[in-house]
Motif scaffolding. Structure first.
Motif, short mmCIF file in Angstrom:
data_model
loop_
_atom_site.label_atom_id
_atom_site.label_comp_id
_atom_site.label_asym_id
_atom_site.label_seq_id
_atom_site.Cartn_x
_atom_site.Cartn_y
_atom_site.Cartn_z
N GLY A 129 29.34 48.56 -69.06
CA GLY A 129 29.80 48.20 -70.40
C GLY A 129 28.92 48.77 -71.50
O GLY A 129 29.42 49.18 -72.55
N LEU A 130 27.62 48.83 -71.26
CA LEU A 130 26.72 49.43 -72.25
C LEU A 130 27.04 50.90 -72.43
O LEU A 130 27.17 51.40 -73.55
CB LEU A 130 25.26 49.24 -71.84
CG LEU A 130 24.22 49.90 -72.73
CD1 LEU A 130 24.32 49.43 -74.17
CD2 LEU A 130 22.83 49.66 -72.17
N ALA A 131 27.19 51.61 -71.33
CA ALA A 131 27.51 53.04 -71.41
C ALA A 131 28.88 53.24 -72.07
O ALA A 131 29.05 54.15 -72.89
CB ALA A 131 27.50 53.66 -70.02
N THR B 51 38.99 54.75 -70.20
CA THR B 51 38.18 53.53 -70.21
C THR B 51 38.49 52.56 -69.08
O THR B 51 37.63 51.76 -68.72
CB THR B 51 38.32 52.80 -71.56
OG1 THR B 51 39.70 52.54 -71.80
CG2 THR B 51 37.74 53.63 -72.69
N ASP B 52 39.68 52.61 -68.51
CA ASP B 52 40.04 51.68 -67.43
C ASP B 52 39.57 52.16 -66.06
O ASP B 52 39.25 51.35 -65.20
CB ASP B 52 41.55 51.47 -67.39
CG ASP B 52 42.07 50.77 -68.64
OD1 ASP B 52 41.30 50.00 -69.26
OD2 ASP B 52 43.24 51.00 -69.00
N ALA B 53 39.54 53.46 -65.85
CA ALA B 53 39.23 54.00 -64.53
C ALA B 53 37.83 53.63 -64.02
O ALA B 53 37.70 53.21 -62.87
CB ALA B 53 39.41 55.52 -64.51
N PRO B 54 36.78 53.74 -64.83
CA PRO B 54 35.45 53.40 -64.30
C PRO B 54 35.34 51.94 -63.84
O PRO B 54 34.75 51.67 -62.79
CB PRO B 54 34.50 53.69 -65.48
CG PRO B 54 35.22 54.71 -66.29
CD PRO B 54 36.67 54.34 -66.16
N VAL B 55 35.91 51.02 -64.60
CA VAL B 55 35.84 49.61 -64.20
C VAL B 55 36.63 49.38 -62.93
O VAL B 55 36.18 48.69 -62.02
CB VAL B 55 36.34 48.69 -65.34
CG1 VAL B 55 36.45 47.25 -64.88
CG2 VAL B 55 35.41 48.80 -66.54
#
Length: 190
Positions: free
Chosen positions: A91-93, A164-168
């Protein structure tokens, strides 16, 4: 205005300037202007741009670490706790990338000399925290090695934050696989 409030105002202004211009191109005049203060006034709270950057990096990393600790310290499965802790790191990144796609790597990159100590301390604290959580659930495993693997995996996901959704989603899937592997192996490497 209290001194802590004034320092926060300066660091918030520094964040805005660093995300807008990058660290190298930001000047103390930029920070002072953004904070609505004189340059000599800013110097009463920070020694120079590098000091402002270090303090800002420390605050961002401490915030992410506190969020990760809160996640690890909750009740729930190891998978859920590890996922939430690593989502704090990711989340920080993601926040930095969202606020400054052009300068995110510069702001908290491991290779930056300005925040190297802070990043190293943060990574060590994350490793130890994750390792302790793994060791509590799987005492017969090399918990620090598992923690290093999870952190390396998360750093890899931080490399491309354009979707933004893929990394999580990938983080959740990867943690699930690693924890399932630990559960299947009984904590013993094969």
């Amino acid at each position: 205005m209290l001194e802590d409030e004034r320092l926060k105002l300066i660091l918030d202004a520094a964040y805005t300037c660093f995300t807008r211009h990058g660290v190298r191109r930001t000047t103390m005049d930029d920070i002072a202007r953004e904070a609505g203060m004189s340059r000599p006034g800013v110097y009463q709270y920070v020694r120079n741009k590098e000091d402002a950057f270090r303090r800002l990096a420390t605050g961002l990393l401490d915030g992410a670490l506190a969020e990760a600790h809160a996640a690890i310290d909750t009740r729930g499965t190891l998978r859920a706790r590890l996922t939430a802790a690593l989502e704090a790191k990711l989340g920080l990144a993601t926040r930095l990338w969202h606020d400054s796609p052009a300068h995110a790597a510069e702001l908290l990159g491991v290779d930056t000399r300005l925040s190297a100590e802070q990043v190293e301390a943060y990574n060590t604290a994350m490793r130890d925290m994750i390792g302790a959580a793994v060791a509590a659930d799987h005492p017969d495993t090399d918990a620090l090695e598992v923690a290093e693997l999870l952190l390396a995996f998360t750093r890899g996901l931080e490399a491309d934050l354009t979707d933004t959704d893929a990394p999580v989603r990938r983080l959740r899937h990867g943690v699930a696989l690693i924890v399932a592997g630990l559960d299947h192996a009984g904590g013993q490497p094969e």
